[in-house]
Scaffold this motif. Structure first.
Motif, PDB file in Angstrom:
ATOM      1  N   MET A 169      68.604  84.749  10.904  1.00  0.00           N
ATOM      2  CA  MET A 169      67.154  85.627  10.236  1.00  0.00           C
ATOM      3  C   MET A 169      66.828  86.951  10.275  1.00  0.00           C
ATOM      4  N   ALA A 170      66.197  87.493   9.329  1.00  0.00           N
ATOM      5  CA  ALA A 170      66.622  88.642   9.315  1.00  0.00           C
ATOM      6  C   ALA A 170      66.421  89.370  10.022  1.00  0.00           C
ATOM      7  N   LEU A 171      66.887  90.583  10.521  1.00  0.00           N
ATOM      8  CA  LEU A 171      66.576  91.388  11.969  1.00  0.00           C
ATOM      9  C   LEU A 171      65.127  92.156  11.381  1.00  0.00           C
ATOM     10  N   LYS A 172      64.190  92.401  12.599  1.00  0.00           N
ATOM     11  CA  LYS A 172      62.962  92.959  12.336  1.00  0.00           C
ATOM     12  C   LYS A 172      62.863  94.593  12.976  1.00  0.00           C
ATOM     13  N   VAL A 173      61.949  94.968  12.329  1.00  0.00           N
ATOM     14  CA  VAL A 173      61.756  96.762  12.500  1.00  0.00           C
ATOM     15  C   VAL A 173      61.795  96.458  14.521  1.00  0.00           C
ATOM     16  N   ARG A 174      61.049  95.512  14.512  1.00  0.00           N
ATOM     17  CA  ARG A 174      60.614  95.389  16.253  1.00  0.00           C
ATOM     18  C   ARG A 174      61.411  95.641  16.917  1.00  0.00           C
ATOM     19  N   GLU A 175      63.126  95.050  16.753  1.00  0.00           N
ATOM     20  CA  GLU A 175      64.383  95.456  17.710  1.00  0.00           C
ATOM     21  C   GLU A 175      64.888  96.139  17.266  1.00  0.00           C
ATOM     22  N   ILE A 176      64.333  97.438  16.351  1.00  0.00           N
ATOM     23  CA  ILE A 176      65.021  98.517  16.514  1.00  0.00           C
ATOM     24  C   ILE A 176      65.246  99.668  18.077  1.00  0.00           C
ATOM     25  N   PRO A 177      64.278  99.501  18.733  1.00  0.00           N
ATOM     26  CA  PRO A 177      64.688 100.191  19.641  1.00  0.00           C
ATOM     27  C   PRO A 177      65.545  99.089  21.031  1.00  0.00           C
ATOM     28  N   ASP A 178      65.364  98.377  20.698  1.00  0.00           N
ATOM     29  CA  ASP A 178      66.177  97.304  21.406  1.00  0.00           C
ATOM     30  C   ASP A 178      68.325  97.683  21.141  1.00  0.00           C
ATOM     31  N   LEU A 179      68.251  98.491  20.102  1.00  0.00           N
ATOM     32  CA  LEU A 179      69.723  98.925  19.014  1.00  0.00           C
ATOM     33  C   LEU A 179      70.322 100.146  19.895  1.00  0.00           C
ATOM     34  N   MET A 180      69.512 100.643  20.508  1.00  0.00           N
ATOM     35  CA  MET A 180      69.859 101.150  21.764  1.00  0.00           C
ATOM     36  C   MET A 180      68.956 101.966  22.933  1.00  0.00           C
ATOM     37  N   ASP A 181      69.360 102.676  23.908  1.00  0.00           N
ATOM     38  CA  ASP A 181      68.552 103.314  24.244  1.00  0.00           C
ATOM     39  C   ASP A 181      66.844 103.474  24.189  1.00  0.00           C
ATOM     40  N   LYS A 182      66.117 102.641  25.017  1.00  0.00           N
ATOM     41  CA  LYS A 182      65.000 102.855  24.492  1.00  0.00           C
ATOM     42  C   LYS A 182      64.142 103.561  24.598  1.00  0.00           C
ATOM     43  N   ASN A 183      64.581 104.709  26.196  1.00  0.00           N
ATOM     44  CA  ASN A 183      63.964 106.387  26.581  1.00  0.00           C
ATOM     45  C   ASN A 183      64.322 107.506  25.695  1.00  0.00           C
ATOM     46  N   LYS A 184      65.426 106.578  24.240  1.00  0.00           N
ATOM     47  CA  LYS A 184      65.628 107.571  23.578  1.00  0.00           C
ATOM     48  C   LYS A 184      64.739 107.997  22.223  1.00  0.00           C
ATOM     49  N   ILE A 185      63.914 106.707  21.811  1.00  0.00           N
ATOM     50  CA  ILE A 185      63.064 106.069  21.245  1.00  0.00           C
ATOM     51  C   ILE A 185      61.811 105.986  21.075  1.00  0.00           C
ATOM     52  N   THR A 186      61.227 106.518  20.037  1.00  0.00           N
ATOM     53  CA  THR A 186      59.218 105.940  20.372  1.00  0.00           C
ATOM     54  C   THR A 186      59.033 105.754  18.953  1.00  0.00           C
ATOM     55  N   LEU A 187      58.011 104.409  19.414  1.00  0.00           N
ATOM     56  CA  LEU A 187      56.978 103.987  18.209  1.00  0.00           C
ATOM     57  C   LEU A 187      56.053 104.898  17.537  1.00  0.00           C
ATOM     58  N   VAL A 188      55.821 106.047  17.376  1.00  0.00           N
ATOM     59  CA  VAL A 188      54.825 107.021  16.781  1.00  0.00           C
ATOM     60  C   VAL A 188      53.711 106.589  15.854  1.00  0.00           C
ATOM     61  N   ALA A 189      54.399 105.042  14.937  1.00  0.00           N
ATOM     62  CA  ALA A 189      53.615 105.018  13.856  1.00  0.00           C
ATOM     63  C   ALA A 189      53.502 103.542  13.795  1.00  0.00           C
ATOM     64  N   GLY A 190      51.975 103.183  12.647  1.00  0.00           N
ATOM     65  CA  GLY A 190      52.783 101.931  12.177  1.00  0.00           C
ATOM     66  C   GLY A 190      52.967 100.640  12.832  1.00  0.00           C
ATOM     67  N   ARG A 191      52.345 100.323  14.300  1.00  0.00           N
ATOM     68  CA  ARG A 191      52.560  99.593  15.415  1.00  0.00           C
ATOM     69  C   ARG A 191      52.177  98.355  14.516  1.00  0.00           C
ATOM     70  N   ASN A 192      51.460  97.770  13.472  1.00  0.00           N
ATOM     71  CA  ASN A 192      51.643  96.553  12.521  1.00  0.00           C
ATOM     72  C   ASN A 192      51.771  95.903  12.693  1.00  0.00           C
ATOM     73  N   GLY A 193      53.350  96.755  11.887  1.00  0.00           N
ATOM     74  CA  GLY A 193      54.089  96.341  10.658  1.00  0.00           C
ATOM     75  C   GLY A 193      55.453  95.918  11.121  1.00  0.00           C
ATOM     76  N   LEU A 194      55.357  95.886  12.836  1.00  0.00           N
ATOM     77  CA  LEU A 194      56.746  95.618  13.112  1.00  0.00           C
ATOM     78  C   LEU A 194      57.081  94.655  12.738  1.00  0.00           C
ATOM     79  N   GLU A 195      57.149  94.000  12.157  1.00  0.00           N
ATOM     80  CA  GLU A 195      57.579  92.692  12.073  1.00  0.00           C
ATOM     81  C   GLU A 195      58.158  92.198  10.344  1.00  0.00           C
ATOM     82  N   ARG A 196      58.493  93.424   9.684  1.00  0.00           N
ATOM     83  CA  ARG A 196      58.988  93.239   9.234  1.00  0.00           C
ATOM     84  C   ARG A 196      60.432  93.568   9.098  1.00  0.00           C
ATOM     85  N   ASP A 197      61.192  92.772   7.582  1.00  0.00           N
ATOM     86  CA  ASP A 197      62.368  92.510   7.613  1.00  0.00           C
ATOM     87  C   ASP A 197      63.130  93.503   7.474  1.00  0.00           C
TER      88      ASP A 197
END
Length: 382
Positions: free
Chosen positions: A1-29
């Protein structure tokens, strides 16, 4: 399966990254990663088609908007209409986005993250690239490639692979199996493809055995164009062109027949190894095109074994038979290969006819039967 946008925080320290907009688009490839810093500056010769690919995740410092925050919305609109998967910006010049940029992203389900300024953009890009590479490795694993070669992959599983790999396949595809006289740094070669924007939209590579499969894709079924495309890809990779051998498939439908591309290129390699000849393409391997798939056939094995076993313990006869067949039935060439007189080769061929019970056959029938037996024997010995 392709990498999903929602997996981006899992690639780094979650305390250093924040979702600021577009929550409904997290399933994008996500199939690739790019940078947007200077592309939106005034005077920059910018082309959406050249710079940003569909399903690309973009990293930016927003330097283009320094002193002009209104440019952020302009950039977001271009990225969104280019099919970009999402954006992550560094909290260096901007800690927050303008309200109109947030509203646009939310209205269009375009995910935007911010990450702390102590995070290096290069590290972020590397993490995404490695994650995409890992997904491709799973889809184009040696196990799956083996199933393609054996024609044992279901249409459903083939579709999962063609839709899931990071290369966005066009209408047609061609594959090449590449081997080298020296050991190749396969990991470095694969990574170079993913880091090159010019290559990753045209080609993908996968490790198999001691070699690499290269898959290229194009819109037209044009052999010359595919040859040029393959050459360009190889020139962009850290590969010594003078030390590699390339075995190409024919051109096939990318989504429905990718397994044919893989199988044909590997069969060209197998035929070359068995015959001692260099078949650069599947179209030139002749009878090997049906002998290799039928290698485990009981009927073929029984037929070949009856002939080859009859001369297996007679070294001179076996060497003569192999030379005669692998030299295309040319007695003179076989004599040169064996280092003996033409009449010696003719005598030995006569003995082979007697021992194998093929005395009554015509020359053509004899060559045909002996060729099958010797080629199968050579294939079995690989």
């Amino acid at each position: 399966m392709a990498l999903k946008v929602r997996e981006i925080p899992d690639l780094m320290d979650k305390n250093k990254i924040t979702l600021v907009a577009g929550r409904n688009g997290l399933e994008r490839d996500i199939f690739s990663v790019g940078i947007a810093d200077y592309e939106f500056l005034d005077g920059f010769d910018y082309s959406v088609e050249d710079e940003f690919e569909p399903d690309c995740f973009v990293i930016s410092s927003l330097i283009f908007a320094q002193g002009h925050p209104e440019k952020i919305l302009y950039a977001l609109k271009i990225l969104f209409h280019s099919g970009v998967s999402g954006l992550a910006f560094k909290e260096a010049l901007f800690q927050k986005l303008p309200p109109e940029a947030i509203s646009f992203a939310n209205a269009n389900d375009f995910p935007i993250f911010s990450f702390r300024k102590d995070v290096h953009s290069e590290d972020f890009i590397f993490q995404i690239t490695e994650a995409v590479l890992k997904d491709d490795h799973q889809l184009l694993s040696e196990e799956n490639l083996e199933l393609m070669i054996q024609k044992r992959l279901s249409n459903y599983d083939l579709q999962k692979i063609t839709r899931g790999i990071s290369l966005i396949l066009k209408r047609y595809a061609m594959a090449a199996y590449i081997t080298s006289m020296d050991s190749m740094n396969i990991g470095r070669i694969l990574r170079s493809v993913y880091m090159s924007k010019q290559i990753r939209s045209k080609a993908i590579m996968a490790r198999y055995g001691d070699g690499i499969f290269l898959i290229v894709t194009g819109q037209a079924k044009d052999e010359k164009q595919f040859d040029i495309l393959m050459k360009n890809v190889l020139e962009s990779c850290p590969i010594d062109a003078d030390k590699i051998s390339i075995y190409q498939s024919s051109i096939h439908s990318a989504h429905e027949e990718l397994d044919d591309c893989i199988r044909e290129s590997y069969h060209a390699y197998t035929a070359s190894a068995a015959s001692g000849k260099k078949f650069e393409s599947y179209s030139k391997i002749g009878t090997y095109s049906y002998l290799i798939p039928l290698l485990e056939s009981t009927a073929l094995e029984s037929f070949s074994k009856r002939i080859s076993d009859a001369i297996a313990d007679k070294k001179e006869l076996l060497e003569t038979a192999e030379a005669f067949i692998l030299k295309g039935g040319e007695v003179a060439a076989a004599a040169a290969e064996c280092g003996c007189h033409l009449n010696t080769i003719r005598y030995r061929l006569g003995r082979i006819r007697e021992i194998t019970g093929m005395e009554e056959m015509t020359d053509f029938e004899f060559y045909e039967a002996l060729s099958t037996a010797i080629k199968v024997r050579c294939l079995k010995d690989l």
